[in-house]
Design a protein around this motif. Structure first.
Motif, short mmCIF file in Angstrom:
data_model
loop_
_atom_site.label_atom_id
_atom_site.label_comp_id
_atom_site.label_asym_id
_atom_site.label_seq_id
_atom_site.Cartn_x
_atom_site.Cartn_y
_atom_site.Cartn_z
N GLU A 128 -3.83 73.00 35.30
CA GLU A 128 -4.65 74.30 35.15
C GLU A 128 -3.68 75.38 35.37
O GLU A 128 -3.25 75.53 36.48
CB GLU A 128 -5.77 74.11 35.87
N PRO A 161 -10.03 69.45 38.15
CA PRO A 161 -11.05 70.65 37.67
C PRO A 161 -12.63 70.41 37.79
O PRO A 161 -12.98 69.29 37.84
CB PRO A 161 -10.49 70.37 36.03
N GLU A 162 -13.24 71.50 37.94
CA GLU A 162 -14.55 71.51 38.00
C GLU A 162 -15.46 70.77 37.11
O GLU A 162 -16.55 70.02 37.35
CB GLU A 162 -15.15 73.01 38.43
N ASP A 163 -15.14 71.18 35.95
CA ASP A 163 -15.74 70.52 34.89
C ASP A 163 -15.76 69.16 34.28
O ASP A 163 -15.93 68.70 33.05
CB ASP A 163 -15.88 71.51 33.60
N GLU A 164 -14.60 68.49 35.25
CA GLU A 164 -14.06 67.10 34.38
C GLU A 164 -14.59 65.99 35.56
O GLU A 164 -14.57 66.35 36.77
CB GLU A 164 -12.54 67.13 34.41
N ASP A 165 -14.89 64.73 34.94
CA ASP A 165 -14.74 63.73 35.69
C ASP A 165 -13.61 63.60 36.74
O ASP A 165 -12.36 63.33 36.48
CB ASP A 165 -14.64 62.53 34.98
N ASP A 192 -17.88 64.53 45.55
CA ASP A 192 -17.09 63.22 44.93
C ASP A 192 -16.29 62.40 46.00
O ASP A 192 -15.41 61.64 45.52
CB ASP A 192 -16.22 63.66 43.79
#
Length: 217
Positions: A128, A161-165, A192
């Motif tokens: 990122e 990343p916030e929007d990923e597994d 998580d």
């Protein structure tokens, strides 16, 4: 939730993974939390805490360390190079070694102070551009450069990343650590940490699930 609940969940996750819960360090992330919440955790016997800001940590932990024996404070937020002196003075571990300029400053302070916090290299597993961290393919060179400075990183850290597994990121970090013969993995947060434990985390960073939501007002 709360501290006891998180510890039970860590023990259960470790058991499912065939691991010993004693090999997993719970870092209670106390940044921007009211003093009474942190003191309650200290009174309950917890001793490992995480902070994101040097100045905030300076304002509370020296006094609390005098009151509570065995406290360890970990730096888990971005560290400015000009705060390296204070960071080496204050923290028992730094999880966010992410660039050579910081490595150079830390090496100088460790030599001057004769105090060596445990070091984790932050890896930008998601590539990122807006996020700090060493890129995965640059890690071997970065480790060599740290060694040339006399630094001895013991582990790796990531923030997926916030929007990923997060699981593929945890697996990548584990592989990178194994390739570099590093034993410690700082990965997993409130949402998580159980997945991170399944993938080999040795340190999990849990804040809001212990203390409740932060009030930044």
């Amino acid at each position: 939730m709360g501290l006891d609940d998180i510890k039970r969940r860590i023990a259960a996750a470790a058991d499912r993974a065939g691991r010993n819960a004693d090999d997993i360090t719970l870092i209670a992330v106390s940044k921007v939390q009211p003093d009474d919440r942190v003191l309650a955790a200290l009174d309950a016997g917890h001793r490992v805490f995480g902070e994101n800001y040097v100045q905030e940590a300076q304002g509370k932990w020296p006094d609390w360390r005098e009151r509570f024996e065995g406290v360890k404070v970990h730096m888990i937020g971005p560290l400015q190079s000009n705060k390296s002196r204070a960071a080496v003075e204050l923290f028992d571990a730094i999880h966010t070694l992410d660039r050579m300029s910081l490595a150079t400053k830390l090496a100088r302070q460790i030599e001057e102070q004769g105090r060596a916090p445990q070091l984790f290299i932050q890896v930008n597993t998601g590539d990122e551009p807006q996020k700090a961290g060493v890129l995965a393919d640059e890690l071997p060179g970065f480790l060599k450069a740290c060694g040339d400075l006399g630094l001895n990183p013991e582990g790796l850290m990531c923030i997926p990343p916030e929007d990923e597994d997060p699981v593929p990121h945890f697996r990548l970090l584990r592989r990178l650590a194994a390739d570099a013969d590093l034993k410690l993995l700082s990965m997993g947060m409130s949402a998580d940490f159980e997945d991170a434990i399944a993938e080999g985390a040795t340190h999990v960073r849990v804040g809001s699930a212990i203390f409740g939501a932060r009030d930044y007002g």
